[in-house]
Design an enzyme around this catalytic site. Structure first.
Site: not given
Ligand code: VG1
Ligand code: CO
Length: 544
Positions: A113-114, A126, A278, A280, A282-283, A364-366, A377, A497
């Site tokens: 991801s990120h 995954k 990002d 992959d 999804d963000r 999500e906040e991320s 997402k 975090r």
């Protein structure tokens, strides 16, 4: 057909985190490391003989090698078909889309991801189930348990598959079908959004857009959709060539790592709309002309305006957000008279709610937002959702968000990350906060009064599974909160975090700088957790 059975010994560290198994590339390159995990996935599943497996990744370093290994193992283990993105590429939401569209048994997503990529960067894997979503904890627990005792795996001894040529090839008894990575996903987007109206906006000459793909997987998707189908100007997508090391950058769409975009969007002649995704895909990060939309607000705005968009015209059944995400969307749900679910961090917890149609939008906040159209997402989906709302309303991003605050009140929100903290120190810090929880209840803290102090535990309303220790939260009587969590996606040391939120109903007080508005809570968090003292960090590494 030569099926090889290879003897192996277990690795003790193959526990999936928030989103699959993430390790440094060098860890995955150890002999048998990837193979052990893949066989552990297969050994934990039932009934996949002759079925279809979707395989794709974000194109980072080691993606192609990993896919060849996975295909040969899938064939040796009895899958009937594998659907692979051309060049081994699929964004994470595209994998979810393809699993659902073709009724696959499941899918394997290769991404960290990120996290940065390249030979010295990170890699990840995954498993997603037949609903297209990340495997739930009972599956990832079974995979981990299997990985601890695995002693052999099956792999085909054959030539590599040509991943660049679209169409079918045989691999033992399995068919490998290489698909265009973008088509199915783009077709799904066309069913959800008013492409004609968005095209009019993007070609009106009055609206400009900048999309930063951060040299990651969304480049080809964004070019095909925005510059191709929607007619945006050539060059609307920047950093659109996926690179194995993301150009040396950190493919995380936030104000720190998406610096090229931030420079464009906070300049004097900034475009009307900016977005980034990002590694992959999804963000998403959403920006207006000189304006940043926090992901939590973005979710709330999408929920409040969902009926403006064709795919959600008939309304949304409910919303869900991860616990640390701000409560802005809760207020929208209340007004709409729909349920709002609070889940642990990680998209896997939304799957059951989406399947049961209890939630339509999740976030999500991320920088993660999504809906029931897939079970991940979805970065570009969020960008298109915003574009559709902008096209209908004809207002600026800033006006839409400020009007939203005026209607619902503003949830000031920020996340402070402390990256690369010594793991033992981070665990001590969390233990220290946890030990104070019983005595904090009902007590004054600074100028606040503690309403609740606990370690978040979630009971899934569909299958009643319980997930404990999902973050420490201290809530105050005025609705503000501080939350502490350790990241489950990092590969080195620990990342602490700190999530901070306050609520301001008074519209005359909506223009305060976020960090300033939250300063008293940030100070209290440090007082309770002794962050500076224990970690030695004077400042967070990243503030979002
Ligand atoms: C982070 C985010 C979380 C997100 C996860 C995967 O997890 O906080 O909200 O679901 O990354 O996102 P953590 O455990 O590091 O806080 V991604 O884009 O990696 O698939
Ligand atoms: Co991601």
């Amino acid at each position: 057909m030569a099926i090889q059975t290879v003897s192996t010994t277990p690795f003790s560290d193959q526990k999936p985190g928030t989103s699959g198994l993430r390790k440094q590339v060098t860890v995955f390159q150890q002999p048998h490391y990837l193979e052990n995990f893949v066989q552990s996935i297969f050994d934990s599943l039932d009934g996949y003989q002759g079925q279809t497996l979707v395989v794709g990744g974000d194109g980072r370093f080691y993606n192609r090698q990993a896919i060849q290994i996975i295909l040969k193992m899938a064939a040796a283990n009895g899958f009937g078909k594998a659907l692979v993105g051309q060049a081994g590429i699929f964004s994470t939401p595209a994998v979810s889309c393809v699993i659902r569209k073709y009724g696959a048994f499941g899918g394997i997503v290769l991404s960290a991801s990120h996290n940065p990529g390249g030979p010295d960067g990170d890699f990840g894997i995954k498993y997603n189930t037949e609903n297209g979503g990340p495997a739930p904890e009972k599956v990832t627990d079974a995979i981990f348990d299997r990985s601890k005792v695995i002693d052999q795996y099956q792999i085909l001894d054959v030539e590599d598959v040509n991943l660049d040529r679209i169409g079918p090839t045989s691999l033992g008894n399995m068919t490998v079908e290489v698909l265009d990575a973008v088509n199915d996903y783009a077709a799904l987007m066309e069913t959800l959004f008013d492409f004609e109206q968005i095209r009019q906006l993007l070609t009106s000459g009055k609206f400009t857009m900048c999309m930063d793909s951060l040299h990651a997987v969304t480049g080809p998707y964004a070019k095909a959709i925005f510059e191709g189908l929607l007619g945006a100007a050539q060059g609307t997508v920047q950093n659109g060539e996926p690179l194995e090391d993301f150009g040396g950058g950190h493919p995380d769409p936030n104000l720190v790592y998406a610096h090229d975009l931030v420079k464009v969007m906070f300049a004097a002649n900034a475009p009307s709309f900016g977005a980034a995704s990002d590694g992959d895909g999804d963000r998403n990060m959403i920006l207006g002309n000189n304006f940043f939309v926090t992901p939590s607000d973005s979710l709330a705005v999408l929920a409040a305006n969902a009926t403006l968009v064709p795919g959600y015209r008939s309304g949304i059944t409910g919303v869900a957000r991860s616990m640390p995400t701000s409560q802005a969307v809760d207020r929208v749900a209340e007004k709409l008279g729909i349920d709002c679910y609070e889940t642990p961090t990680g998209w896997k917890f939304f799957g059951n709610l989406l399947d049961a149609d209890k939630a339509t939008l999740c976030g999500e906040e991320s920088f993660g937002t999504g809906s029931n159209h897939v079970r991940e997402k979805d970065g570009l989906w969020a960008v298109l959702f915003w574009l559709n709302i902008l096209a209908v309303k004809g207002e600026s991003v800033e006006t839409i968000v400020k009007d939203h605050w005026a209607t619902y009140g503003r949830n000031y929100y920020s996340r402070h990350d402390f990256e690369g903290v010594d793991s033992a120190v981070a665990n001590d810090l969390m233990a220290g906060v946890r030990s104070q929880l019983p005595s904090l209840q009902g007590q004054p803290l600074g100028s606040y009064t503690v309403a609740y102090a606990d370690d978040f535990s979630y009971t899934d309303p569909i299958d009643n599974s319980v997930s404990k220790n999902q973050g420490i939260r201290i809530g105050f009587t005025d609705g503000s909160r501080i939350v502490f969590r350790l990241s489950g996606t990092g590969t080195q040391g620990a990342t602490l975090r700190l999530y901070v939120e306050s609520y301001e109903p008074d519209a005359t007080k909506h223009d305060i700088d976020t960090q300033e508005a939250l300063a008293p809570l940030i100070q209290l968090a440090d007082q309770v957790a002794k962050i500076k003292e224990l970690t030695g960090f004077e400042q967070p590494t990243v503030i979002t």
